[in-house]
Design an enzyme around this catalytic site. Structure first.
Site, PDB file in Angstrom:
ATOM      1  N   ASN A 285      -1.870  -6.883 -12.008  1.00 27.16           N
ATOM      2  CA  ASN A 285      -1.883  -6.129 -10.747  1.00 27.16           C
ATOM      3  C   ASN A 285      -1.092  -4.824 -10.847  1.00 27.16           C
ATOM      4  OD1 ASN A 285       0.775  -6.928 -10.750  1.00 27.16           O
ATOM      5  ND2 ASN A 285       0.676  -8.185  -8.903  1.00 27.16           N
TER       6      ASN A 285
ATOM      7  N   HIS B  51       2.079  -4.529 -11.903  1.00 33.83           N
ATOM      8  CA  HIS B  51       3.538  -4.587 -11.720  1.00 33.83           C
ATOM      9  C   HIS B  51       4.271  -4.271 -13.026  1.00 33.83           C
ATOM     10  CE1 HIS B  51       3.747  -9.257 -12.517  1.00 33.83           C
ATOM     11  NE2 HIS B  51       3.927  -8.609 -13.632  1.00 33.83           N
TER      12      HIS B  51
ATOM     13  N   GLU C 133       6.350  -5.655  -7.482  1.00 37.17           N
ATOM     14  CA  GLU C 133       4.961  -5.948  -7.137  1.00 37.17           C
ATOM     15  C   GLU C 133       4.350  -4.827  -6.294  1.00 37.17           C
ATOM     16  OE1 GLU C 133       3.666  -8.283  -8.685  1.00 37.17           O
ATOM     17  OE2 GLU C 133       4.558 -10.256  -8.377  1.00 37.17           O
TER      18      GLU C 133
ATOM     19  N   ASP D  27      14.151  -9.446 -15.662  1.00 40.15           N
ATOM     20  CA  ASP D  27      13.972 -10.327 -14.502  1.00 40.15           C
ATOM     21  C   ASP D  27      14.221 -11.787 -14.840  1.00 40.15           C
ATOM     22  OD1 ASP D  27      11.671 -10.410 -16.094  1.00 40.15           O
ATOM     23  OD2 ASP D  27      10.490  -9.265 -14.668  1.00 40.15           O
TER      24      ASP D  27
END
Ligand code: F6R
Length: 247
Positions: free
Chosen positions: A136, A138, A143, A67
């Protein structure tokens, strides 16, 4: 999923680097999928040591990163291009033209994403993909959402991710709100996946990934569907996981 339980961050880094070094030795022209962030930093330090002290060569290796922040040029200090250059690439003998990172300034980021997925296919697919995990859940910047998304594309960063990554910027306001993220198809297409988790901030996400159902609200849970995943995690990251899962 194979779980390798180690004491601490240092041990994660040594173990992960030993797997990657073995992959490079076995197939010098391998395709490595690489991650950024604080988790792989120690792994990259250890790979630099392998290069300097044990003659590990990356001359034929090709890399694809997961990314990049959208809107940051490759020269920006917080860009993932900069991270890779300063924390790995400039210290090993990899050829710059063999390294691929999403272009944070792509004018059509979704078209760019499609080309990135095609590039990965044309390289022959990823031999070993290194992943971190967000607090979280991811992976890359996929996400929590109501569905898994296959393609590499422009994504909105979740508020947790913005808060978590604010530590690298002067303030949370400076964290880019979007990124180009590798999609699930290219990640799950990797022949082998190494996912690293360190610290108690990751403990709930790790538990969910290992024990929950496959749920796009916890993106890493999709790794349950892959045949060859190794989680290397320290005691703190495994502190919420049910003991019997670790046996
Ligand atoms: C980075 C990436 C992210 C990170 C994750 C954990 O390229 O894809 O998924 O792996 O946000 O970040 P750290 O390691 O900083 O806790």
């Amino acid at each position: 999923m194979k779980i390798v339980k180690v004491q601490d961050y240092e041990e994660i880094s040594k173990k992960a680097a030993s797997y990657i070094a073995a992959q490079v030795q076995l197939k010098p022209s391998c395709i490595l999928g690489l991650a950024t962030g604080s988790t792989p930093y120690g792994t990259y330090q250890e790979l630099i040591r392998y290069h300097r002290e044990e003659d590990l060569s990356f001359q034929k290796v090709r890399t694809v990163n997961l990314d990049e922040y959208y809107g940051l040029p490759a020269t920006h200090e917080q860009s993932y291009s900069h991270f890779m250059r300063e924390n790995l690439f400039r210290y090993i003998d990899i050829l710059p033209e063999n390294t691929h990172i999403p272009d944070g300034l792509a004018t059509d980021p979704n078209a760019f994403g499609r080309e990135y997925d095609e590039l990965i296919v044309s390289l022959g697919g990823i031999d070993m993909q290194l992943l971190g995990i967000g607090s979280n859940g991811h992976i890359a910047f996929n996400e929590p959402d109501n569905c898994f998304v296959a393609q590499t594309r422009l994504v909105d960063l979740n508020h947790n991710t913005i808060e978590d990554n604010a530590r690298f910027f002067e303030s949370a306001e400076e964290v880019p709100r979007q990124a180009i993220s590798m999609g699930m198809k290219s990640i799950l297409g990797a022949k082998r996946i190494l996912i690293l988790a360190s610290g108690k901030g990751k403990a709930d996400a790790v538990k969910g990934m290992l024990e929950g159902s496959v749920d796009p609200m916890l993106p890493a849970s999709i790794l349950q569907l892959h045949q060859n995943v190794t989680l290397i995690a320290d005691l703190a990251a495994l502190s919420q996981t049910t003991e019997s899962v670790l046996r």
